[in-house]
Design a protein around this motif. Sequence first.
Motif, PDB file in Angstrom:
ATOM      1  N   UNK A 174     -10.809 -35.604 -35.289  1.00  0.00           N
ATOM      2  CA  UNK A 174     -11.395 -35.805 -36.608  1.00  0.00           C
ATOM      3  C   UNK A 174     -10.644 -36.893 -37.377  1.00  0.00           C
ATOM      4  N   UNK A 175      -9.325 -36.894 -37.274  1.00  0.00           N
ATOM      5  CA  UNK A 175      -8.535 -37.908 -37.976  1.00  0.00           C
ATOM      6  C   UNK A 175      -8.807 -39.303 -37.424  1.00  0.00           C
ATOM      7  N   UNK A 176      -9.054 -39.402 -36.114  1.00  0.00           N
ATOM      8  CA  UNK A 176      -9.269 -40.712 -35.498  1.00  0.00           C
ATOM      9  C   UNK A 176     -10.675 -41.237 -35.716  1.00  0.00           C
ATOM     10  N   UNK A 177     -11.687 -40.356 -35.674  1.00  0.00           N
ATOM     11  CA  UNK A 177     -13.075 -40.818 -35.672  1.00  0.00           C
ATOM     12  C   UNK A 177     -13.870 -40.412 -36.915  1.00  0.00           C
ATOM     13  N   UNK A 185     -24.072 -39.163 -38.396  1.00  0.00           N
ATOM     14  CA  UNK A 185     -22.713 -39.615 -38.087  1.00  0.00           C
ATOM     15  C   UNK A 185     -22.201 -38.960 -36.806  1.00  0.00           C
ATOM     16  N   UNK A 186     -22.520 -37.711 -36.622  1.00  0.00           N
ATOM     17  CA  UNK A 186     -22.122 -37.031 -35.384  1.00  0.00           C
ATOM     18  C   UNK A 186     -22.757 -37.684 -34.165  1.00  0.00           C
ATOM     19  N   UNK A 187     -24.008 -38.109 -34.308  1.00  0.00           N
ATOM     20  CA  UNK A 187     -24.734 -38.697 -33.183  1.00  0.00           C
ATOM     21  C   UNK A 187     -24.099 -39.986 -32.688  1.00  0.00           C
ATOM     22  N   UNK A 238      -9.084 -33.694 -27.448  1.00  0.00           N
ATOM     23  CA  UNK A 238      -9.526 -34.816 -28.272  1.00  0.00           C
ATOM     24  C   UNK A 238     -10.430 -35.786 -27.511  1.00  0.00           C
ATOM     25  N   UNK A 239     -11.283 -35.222 -26.612  1.00  0.00           N
ATOM     26  CA  UNK A 239     -12.190 -36.047 -25.831  1.00  0.00           C
ATOM     27  C   UNK A 239     -13.548 -36.237 -26.498  1.00  0.00           C
ATOM     28  N   UNK A 240     -13.866 -35.447 -27.516  1.00  0.00           N
ATOM     29  CA  UNK A 240     -15.161 -35.585 -28.167  1.00  0.00           C
ATOM     30  C   UNK A 240     -15.482 -34.367 -29.012  1.00  0.00           C
ATOM     31  N   UNK A 241     -16.754 -34.317 -29.442  1.00  0.00           N
ATOM     32  CA  UNK A 241     -17.241 -33.205 -30.269  1.00  0.00           C
ATOM     33  C   UNK A 241     -18.064 -32.267 -29.391  1.00  0.00           C
ATOM     34  N   UNK A 259     -11.896 -27.490 -35.494  1.00  0.00           N
ATOM     35  CA  UNK A 259     -12.432 -27.457 -36.865  1.00  0.00           C
ATOM     36  C   UNK A 259     -13.925 -27.751 -36.815  1.00  0.00           C
ATOM     37  N   UNK A 260     -14.665 -27.110 -37.702  1.00  0.00           N
ATOM     38  CA  UNK A 260     -16.102 -27.360 -37.796  1.00  0.00           C
ATOM     39  C   UNK A 260     -16.333 -28.688 -38.501  1.00  0.00           C
ATOM     40  N   UNK A 261     -17.232 -29.514 -37.936  1.00  0.00           N
ATOM     41  CA  UNK A 261     -17.475 -30.847 -38.508  1.00  0.00           C
ATOM     42  C   UNK A 261     -18.964 -31.080 -38.760  1.00  0.00           C
ATOM     43  N   UNK A 262     -19.732 -30.011 -38.827  1.00  0.00           N
ATOM     44  CA  UNK A 262     -21.153 -30.170 -39.083  1.00  0.00           C
ATOM     45  C   UNK A 262     -21.777 -28.851 -39.471  1.00  0.00           C
TER      46      UNK A 262
END
Length: 306
Positions: A174-177, A185-187, A238-241, A259-262
């Motif tokens: 999350x901090x990187x992307x 944005x997730x897409x 940290x390979x993706x969502x 962490x939830x991001x959507x």
Amino acid sequence: MPYRNLDVGWLRIFDAVGRLGSLTRAADELGLSQPAVSYQIRRIEEQLGVSLFRRQHRGSTLSEAGETLYRAVHSGVERIDEAAREIRQKARTPVIRIFTDYGFAAFWLMPRVADFRRLHPQVEVHVVASQGIEEGVEEIADAAILFGKREDFREEVHLLIPERVVPVCSPGFLARFGPFTDAAALAKAPLLHLDTVGKPRWLTWTSWLAAYGLAREAAQGDLGLNTYGFVIQAALAEQGIALGWLGLIDAHLASGTLVAVGPEIAREDCGYWLISNPSASGAIQALTDWLLAQRRENRHTGPPGG
């Protein structure tokens, strides 16, 4: 002329004499008279046409032929005794086989099944996991926990976990992307996909994004994995969502490793269903009752952030 097979009723007598080196001690161990043991050994020697023991003043030692026969007989007797112990143990210990998929086994069932075993130490539990449970397995399993819609199963089912899905990633990713302000944005980010064979029974990135009017297939930078455990491991690395199923990843959300991001998407008619055999034994019924109690506990506490 063909050789006549030996009568194997003498196996344990011969094994005892060869092991103890004494007809008298073998007779005592077996609860027989010494003449009865001696007679049986003579019968074996007559069938083979050789002496199996060298009789001495203080006992009997195996001859070369006796050593050859003893090695085979002793090994056979040990294996027979081991098999008998195993059969008796299984007869005393109820065994339950639970069929489910890898994700549910790893994230929900295995962390909890130790509690059931402590409550029921006399019951042996076997968890049989597969990414693609064959159709009809609920007919042969002691119990099964399968994912699908209510209409996919017969009447006697109980919903353990409804399908509630939220995109998740590691704090580092999350901090990187990030930040990810919306589904669009997730897409654009690297996504982690759970590979499936045939029509997926659960939400995929394609169906999750479609709920927000977005069309996206797997793209460069995405990663496909064949078990849900691998998907979550990739998210932690940290390979993706990933799509996170509430009820399975709650521990990671509570600890902050994910962490939830959507936004969440819920499908109350889909989820993990408990199916028990109609002819359930007392042990299987105890497991079914315990699983349903776990479901009630989950509903009471709720997932983190839910």
